[in-house]
Design a protein around this motif. Structure first.
Motif, PDB file in Angstrom:
ATOM      1  N   ILE A   1       0.840  -1.206   0.000  1.00 56.85           N
ATOM      2  CA  ILE A   1       0.000   0.000   0.000  1.00 56.85           C
ATOM      3  C   ILE A   1       0.870   1.249   0.000  1.00 56.85           C
ATOM      4  O   ILE A   1       0.584   2.220  -0.726  1.00 56.85           O
ATOM      5  N   VAL A   2       1.941   1.230   0.780  1.00 58.33           N
ATOM      6  CA  VAL A   2       2.864   2.364   0.805  1.00 58.33           C
ATOM      7  C   VAL A   2       3.463   2.591  -0.590  1.00 58.33           C
ATOM      8  O   VAL A   2       3.521   3.727  -1.082  1.00 58.33           O
ATOM      9  N   GLU A   3       3.890   1.506  -1.246  1.00 63.59           N
ATOM     10  CA  GLU A   3       4.487   1.632  -2.580  1.00 63.59           C
ATOM     11  C   GLU A   3       3.511   2.279  -3.564  1.00 63.59           C
ATOM     12  O   GLU A   3       3.892   3.180  -4.334  1.00 63.59           O
ATOM     13  N   ARG A   4       2.264   1.863  -3.548  1.00 65.05           N
ATOM     14  CA  ARG A   4       1.282   2.376  -4.502  1.00 65.05           C
ATOM     15  C   ARG A   4       0.861   3.804  -4.157  1.00 65.05           C
ATOM     16  O   ARG A   4       0.597   4.602  -5.065  1.00 65.05           O
ATOM     17  N   THR A   5       0.812   4.120  -2.885  1.00 69.63           N
ATOM     18  CA  THR A   5       0.510   5.493  -2.474  1.00 69.63           C
ATOM     19  C   THR A   5       1.585   6.443  -2.983  1.00 69.63           C
ATOM     20  O   THR A   5       1.289   7.519  -3.525  1.00 69.63           O
ATOM     21  N   ARG A   6       2.820   6.030  -2.834  1.00 66.78           N
ATOM     22  CA  ARG A   6       3.944   6.860  -3.284  1.00 66.78           C
ATOM     23  C   ARG A   6       3.941   6.974  -4.810  1.00 66.78           C
ATOM     24  O   ARG A   6       4.103   8.082  -5.357  1.00 66.78           O
ATOM     25  N   ALA A   7       3.730   5.867  -5.502  1.00 65.63           N
ATOM     26  CA  ALA A   7       3.804   5.871  -6.966  1.00 65.63           C
ATOM     27  C   ALA A   7       2.731   6.751  -7.591  1.00 65.63           C
ATOM     28  O   ALA A   7       2.969   7.390  -8.626  1.00 65.63           O
TER      29      ALA A   7
END
Length: 398
Positions: free
Chosen positions: A222-228
């Motif tokens: 979730i963190v990765e997709r939020t950042r991307a």
């Protein structure tokens, strides 16, 4: 337009006694303009409107016959029983959502984020019912609607298209459900819901009950997709039980990662789930919100939607007894909840909407510990509840 209002002798967030001024529906500085109405606050604590950051308005059984719960212990047992109940009990989403809203408005809940079921059996009927309620209560209680694939999305063909239909119909937020234990494919599930959020310009709020390292892995995704997708400040992880199941260094690292990307966490303080580390989360700057989850439904028979009582439950679940900690749980259920669901001007300062709840206590900790009833609720300068009694001119639940 409401008349100007002075609320005399109140204690904002349990602080020193003062007067609050509401002009043109918003808090204002004291001035020379004549004020038409005046309320004696009698030294009570003044809170901003309570924020219900996680509930299920479409599935409450408030006002219906008692449901004899013979549901099995697992989450899948409950999901199956829930689908059956929607078919057999006549749960009307429009009527039931209005009933819960009226019940919780009497406690001072002025903002609600509700997860609303979308599945291949009911389509988006529940979304449409809660949208009708949202419109009926506009200006009294603000309702955000999460399109929620309760029964799963990947394994039920057609659900993804229904999620799009729900967003087109007026749902505000893209919801998700346990990417691993229910969906069995965390990458694909999260890719799907974040793609919807990106396509429709919507926030994300995902139910995450996954335990331990499995849940931690999902949070990292979730963190990765939020950042991307640059969705900082627009993503919430609801429940996030895993945060209460990790060792301290792992907790710190994961919480700091969530905080750095502006991902909020919602916790209900459930006695049957691991306690998330509230003190650590506060020190990290992580936004924490709270909610009642489902109240008086097929999943669980209890709950009344009182978010001040929820603050007490959070304190009890985390072994908190000192005043500073109780004050923090009150903030979670007001200012934290507001930040978590994206409200930018919630509070008691000049310029904020004139929403205030008067509670018969002298300190914020006393208000949390004793949760006094018979509250007075003011929305935009309009008295909608006086001493626990709803105004007679509110919409009904028919």
């Amino acid at each position: 337009m409401t008349e100007d209002l002075i609320i005399r002798d109140v204690r904002p967030m349990g602080g020193a006694a003062t007067d609050l001024y509401i002009r043109d529906g918003r808090f204002a500085e004291a001035g020379n303009r004549k004020v038409a109405r005046e309320i004696d606050g009698r030294g009570q604590v003044a809170l901003p409107g309570l924020v219900e950051a996680h509930t299920h308005l479409d599935k409450t059984l408030v006002g219906m016959d008692w449901f004899e719960n013979r549901v099995g212990p697992t989450r899948n047992d409950r999901i199956l029983a829930d689908r059956k109940a929607k078919r057999e009990l006549g749960i009307n989403a429009r009527r039931q959502s209005a009933r819960q809203i009226l019940q919780t408005l009497a406690f001072g809940v002025t903002h609600i984020r509700s997860h609303v079921d979308v599945d291949t059996e009911i389509g988006i009927a529940n979304i449409e019912g809660v949208i009708a309620t949202r419109e009926a209560f506009k200006g009294l209680v603000d309702v955000q609607i999460v399109a929620f694939p309760q029964s799963g999305m990947l394994g039920r063909e057609g659900t993804l298209a229904l999620m799009e239909d729900a967003l087109k119909a007026g749902a505000d937020i893209v919801g998700g459900i346990d990417p691993a234990t229910i969906e069995r494919d965390p990458v694909r599930h999260l890719d799907a819901i974040f793609a919807l959020a990106d396509r429709y310009g919507k926030p994300v709020d995902i139910h995450l009950h996954e335990p331990g390292e499995l849940g931690a892995f999902c949070l990292e995704l979730i963190v990765e997709r939020t950042r991307a997708l640059s969705l900082q400040g627009r993503v919430m992880a609801s429940h996030a039980y895993c945060l209460g199941m990790l060792d301290t260094p792992r907790q710190h690292a994961l919480i700091d990662s969530l905080a750095s990307e502006g991902i909020a966490v919602m916790t209900v303080g459930s006695p049957s789930a691991p306690a998330v580390p509230l003190r650590m989360m506060r020190r990290s700057g992580l936004v924490v919100a709270s909610g009642s989850d489902g109240i008086q439904g097929t999943w669980e028979p209890w709950g009344n939607g009182d978010m001040l009582e929820r603050a007490k439950y959070l304190a009890q679940r985390n072994g908190m007894t000192n005043d500073a900690d109780l004050e923090e749980t009150a903030r979670i259920c007001t200012l934290g909840g507001a930040q978590g669901i994206g409200l930018t001007d919630h509070g008691l300062s000049p310029g904020c909407p004139g929403d205030v709840v008067l509670v018969a206590a002298r300190t914020l900790a006393e208000a949390v510990a004793l949760t006094p009833q018979r509250r007075t609720v003011i929305r935009g300068g309009r008295v909608v509840v006086r001493d626990g009694v709803l105004s007679g001119d509110l919409p009904d639940a028919a």
